[in-house]
Scaffold this active site. Structure first.
Site, mmCIF file in Angstrom:
data_model
loop_
_atom_site.group_PDB
_atom_site.id
_atom_site.type_symbol
_atom_site.label_atom_id
_atom_site.label_comp_id
_atom_site.label_asym_id
_atom_site.label_seq_id
_atom_site.Cartn_x
_atom_site.Cartn_y
_atom_site.Cartn_z
ATOM 1 N N LEU A 72 0.918 -1.389 -0.155
ATOM 2 C CA LEU A 72 -0.200 0.107 0.125
ATOM 3 C C LEU A 72 0.403 1.521 -0.287
ATOM 4 O O LEU A 72 0.397 2.391 -0.667
ATOM 5 C CB LEU A 72 -0.274 0.221 0.886
ATOM 6 N N GLY A 97 1.365 9.855 -5.343
ATOM 7 C CA GLY A 97 1.914 10.804 -5.301
ATOM 8 C C GLY A 97 2.741 11.243 -5.770
ATOM 9 O O GLY A 97 2.324 12.884 -6.439
ATOM 10 N N ALA A 120 2.176 1.885 -3.657
ATOM 11 C CA ALA A 120 1.382 2.123 -4.190
ATOM 12 C C ALA A 120 1.007 3.824 -3.799
ATOM 13 O O ALA A 120 0.821 4.774 -4.878
ATOM 14 C CB ALA A 120 0.081 1.871 -4.339
ATOM 15 N N GLU A 121 0.812 4.085 -2.577
ATOM 16 C CA GLU A 121 0.818 5.912 -2.885
ATOM 17 C C GLU A 121 1.793 6.255 -2.383
ATOM 18 O O GLU A 121 1.640 7.628 -3.812
ATOM 19 C CB GLU A 121 0.544 5.861 -1.100
ATOM 20 N N ILE A 122 2.956 5.702 -2.624
ATOM 21 C CA ILE A 122 4.095 6.782 -3.340
ATOM 22 C C ILE A 122 4.740 7.374 -4.635
ATOM 23 O O ILE A 122 4.392 8.202 -5.046
ATOM 24 C CB ILE A 122 5.658 6.004 -2.455
#
Length: 142
Positions: free
Chosen positions: A54, A62, A57-59
């Site tokens: 997760l 972003g 994915a968020e990195i």
């Protein structure tokens, strides 16, 4: 400071560096990267941690949002939701790969889909990430 999200200082002093994430390619609305499956990204019993997936994915979402924003604005994650479908064992030289695709790049929100796969192409996780677009009040990303 310049507007280089992946500059050495930004990478070494953030989760990007802690997780060993390497950007492979980038273009408007599409980012590809890899992350090792090692002690930093695995559960105690030797498989890739869902939380590391997760974060990966968020990195990437972003970073993709950041690339599309005008100077003075930054992305901040507001929602991350994933489904973990398979596992990868921790071993030296083993990586997972991610492809982050923009589904919506609006003025105030961005929506991304990130698929994480094993080296053989097997789908490990699929993740949706929503980012808010906000004014950079710190002034650090000029």
């Amino acid at each position: 400071m310049n507007k280089d999200y992946t500059r050495d200082e930004a990478v070494s002093h953030s989760m990007i560096g802690s997780l060993g994430i390497e950007i492979i390619s980038e273009e408007e609305g599409l980012v590809k990267a890899k992350m090792p499956v090692n002690d930093s990204t695995s559960q105690p019993f030797g498989v890739l941690c869902g939380g590391a997936s997760l974060a990966f994915a968020e990195i990437l979402a972003g970073y993709g949002s950041f690339l599309s924003l005008p100077e003075g604005f930054i992305p901040v994650g507001s929602s991350v939701s994933g489904n973990h479908l398979s596992s990868v064992r921790k071993e030296p030289g083993v990586y997972v790969f991610a492809e982050a695709k923009a589904l919506h790049l609006g003025r105030s929100t961005h929506l991304w889909n990130v698929d994480i796969t094993a080296a053989d192409g097997r789908l490990i996780s699929t993740v949706r990430v929503t980012n808010f677009v906000v004014k950079d009040k710190s002034g650090s990303w000029k």
